[in-house]
Design a protein around this motif. Sequence first.
Motif: not given
Lengths: 508, 323, 327
Positions: B193-197, B190-191, B202, B265, B184-187
């Motif tokens: 989630y982005a790669i999986g999505s 986010t990465y 990404a 994702g 939740k609190r590091t990049k």
Amino acid sequence: MANEPILDVRNVYKSFGKVYALEDTSLRVYPHEIVGVVGENGAGKTTLMKTLVGVHSPDKGEWYHNGIRVPFPKDPKDAARKGISIVYQERGVVPSLQVYQFLFLGNEEKYIGKFGLQIPKMKNAAKEILDEFHIKCNIEDFMFDLPLSTQKMIEIAKAVLNIRLEQNKENADSVIILDEPTAPLNIEERNELLDEIVRLKKHSSFVFVTHIMQEVIEYMDRVIVLRDGRQVAEYDMATNKVTEKELVRMIVGKDVEEQYQSSRPKNYIEQSGNALSAINLSKNGSYYDVSFNLYKAECLGFWGSAGSGKSELIKTIAGIKGYDDGCLMIQGKKTKNRELPHTRLRKGIGYFSGETVNELFYDWPITKNISILNIEKIVTRFIHLLKFKAEKAMAAGIVEQLRIRTPNTVTAISSLSGGNKQKVTVGKWLERKPDILLLEDPTIGIDVGARDDIYKTILDMKSQGISMILVSDDPKEYSTLCDRIVLMQQGKAERTILKEQLNEVIQA
Amino acid sequence: MSTASRERKPNFFYNIAKNYPVVVIFIVLVILFSILYHERFLSPANLTATLRQFVTLILFSIGPTFVMLLGSMDQSFIGIWMLGSALLWILTPILGPISLLVFPLFGIASGLLIGLIHVKLRVPSFILTLSVLIVYWGLTVIIVQGNPRIVPGYEFLTADFIPFIPTPFLYSIVIILLAVFIVKRTKLGTYFYAIGSNEEGARLAGIDVGKYKIVAFTLSGFFSGIGSIVLFQHLGGTVPVSFSMNNVVRPLIAIILGGTPLSGGRGGPQRTILGALTFSVIYRGLYLSALDAEVIDLIVGLILIVSIVISSRGGELRGVEIA
Amino acid sequence: MINNNNTKGSMNKMFSERIFTSTRIPLLVVVVVICIFQMVNPTFLSYQGIVTLVYAMSYFLIVACGLTFVVMMGSFDFSGISIMKLSALICVLYIENFGLWVIPIALLVCAAIGFINGILVAKLSVPSFMATLGISIVVDGIALLTSKGFLHLMNDEGFRSISTTFIAGIPSVFYWSIAIWLLCTGLAVLTPFGRRTYAIGANSRAAALSGINIDRQRILVFTLSGTLAGAAGVFYMSQLGGGSVEIGGQMMIPLFASVVAGGTSLRGGSGGPQNTLLGVIIITWIQSGLRMLGTGLDTQMVVLGIIAIAMSIATTDRNKLMRSIVK
């Protein structure tokens, strides 16, 4: 627009192998303007854009910044530092991220504090940028919940933000490249997005790649026409108002001309009976209320710009996509929606596109690639074993007939040239002889010689009684292959013309 | 529209049910089991046992959750626990209690290796981690010569200090918080989630996808490692030598039930908590019933199939476009 | 026989690399393995040694053929070993009720399980490894439930003789498995069915556009894999006459290792049962060689696991995959 250009690129050359994709092309972008870039597929638009953002490095070329020559960007990050960022046509959106996460994706460094990401700060910054760009959505919404036009706007905001964060300046000069941003949108969304982009001119300049002439006429400040890797025309819309017809003529290069005598008298075609007909066929967001009749042994073209729904329509007929409403009849028999390609093929509809990656098995030899579609012809009668001699003979026949240049019939497809690959695709359909053949960009990206051979083969097939539907970007292709042409615009079939009239339509 | 509706109560419950269907399952199951085995299900003993079950599941499943966010698969966590325990058995007489560090160190090394092979040599992660798991199991048995060796001296890890609440549960809260922080609190989160999505998207956003995939596998190994410190004592303080696919499958069910689909994702460690809790309740409920252990295995398998079928739903998956 | 690996005309570089990975390495490994074990243990190539080897190899070859078809198609089948165990169990439990008719019954049950695998993968779009993993857990549960975990002995002589009759000094199970292997190879190389399976593995979109009913083909292949695993179970039970089947996912490793060691790439579209024979020979010889050296199941698993990883790396053509996404 009188001041210094913020992007000034001159005399760019870029080749892939022996072919020049860009020859001596220049592009200048001034602050607060929208520059349209138009051209056929393969005219070099994408290559130019990728060169600007550092995906490709040019063979030759000059890049000036405030009058001083600087090197081309090495990668997209470097390009952002120079003030250039790109919004890709598709696949740029990451659906399962929240809006604020997506806005800062890849640029989180500025928001890392002692306790990890400073989410409140990110959210505030995101809110500000959404307000600035008049984007109506919640920063905590997920991207996949938003309409396509909003997603596009967020992508544009992300591109601007990317430049600002990379340069660490609040109001950096920026050039945003938009690669056919309106292609997936319907009419209302399209106009909404374009209006927004015009409003955004005060924040940034835009390079706008498009196929849709109306957009160019109505919204662009300047337009550049590329053809065969060269810049062939430039119009300043304020001083030199260009017409749509003139633009198309510049894009296509020369007047559409007759090459083959293949058209048949109209009454002859109509007597021959119906092969395929559609009644009020609709697919939301793509095409609406399309009706047509395809007669036996005729070729019907669907002409329109990208985004006119022609590509979705032909894919619907092939069984690759479904439709929402209406009815499609093959030889007078209704089809079910959601039939897959194999069912449609059994009913006599074959589909082939110029994208050989989706058509051919690259590791396989020519023999297998041709026989996969004609497997019934080469099996023994009772237990359906493959007859390899027959398979080879079949492939040899096709290779000879289409003059495919290959050492032998068992050469892997991947070692053939583009034109010969495409000939194999045509060859397998020539052997199969479906009742109806759907052609989508059948000669995309291949050289003139191979193109003529393929046209001859397709016309031969037509004279043998195969009906065809053509969708392409090349007007020459329509005048060569088609008998009648349906004009499509923004998802609607406007009217049907004979191919002799196409020239007038384009030029009138 | 969305902000307004969120303030009204009925929609709040509707949103919960829509976004977290597992919560509904959880509540239904708790009510169902409380009625079926009243007194027994809500007894302190059973609740403690449920918590213990939860600890086992969550500590095993938190590592692989990172990898499953990418849409890949990591099955090596059981192997890290097994081989790590065997290494601990060797090292304890030499180094003393500090040798507990062997778990996270070995986990990181293993995750890094798997990530490198997967990304650089492009071997599908499912089969790669399965093979690695089997290799670790074999090595474990070789090291301890087939005997479940007792490693004494680590009882302090699980010594009770709050009645009815197993101490490992307290540790696992810390580990969970760490994992949720990363997502939740590091990049990194986010990465992932982005790669999986959308891996391509990404990449277009300038993310070095290969690097972050390796990071995800390494994190998975690390969390399996620190989880194993607790699990080692929690599950008996001996070197495990018997291998059962069930041990691998149950944490995976917890992850999928929680809402991290195989395609990645979505979901994440915070969702895996719900999955692990629900699965513990299911498992305890089945355990209290008079069913045979084999039937329970059978039902667990069915739960796996049903949950992956449900989690693979959604999205336009029909027709040629799957290709 | 038209086969990528046998064509003379192609001088293409990538092609020759392909041949190298898919045929020469396995052959080389066979020779090296034989030499090593022969040196270490002179009874390795004795008559008794070979009979043991044939026993170990035969049923294994059958279930490996089934898995090969699935891998050729670009999917994975985790449930082979579980289905095999269930089939063996059905035979031993119900032979008294049905006589030899128990064999078709067992095969039918296994085909049905394979069919369910296929439905999950093709119609419900579940990734094949997870679908088959789930099914294997369920099948294991059913097997445990019906056997109550006890050891069952097969006393029916007729049933035993299917595998244990010696013909020309070699047990009949060898001939059965070679016959089934030949049938599978024929199916893969000589029939439209095999061609379609390769096509889906090589390029599923092109396969769909070539008029192949992908869903139906996937279901058929998974059903075939289930049936072959069932057949393997029948032979297993008839040659051993009972005994507890080693339970657990770890048995999947030698099976998987023999498929990739033969040269069938996990990416699909290459290899085939013809290659798997070599893979099975390598793996069973390594296994029995290790056993003769006195090592346990654990060491075998370590060696086979490493072989499995190494061979999946070797059979992956990385040049072609640079832009594709590997999960």
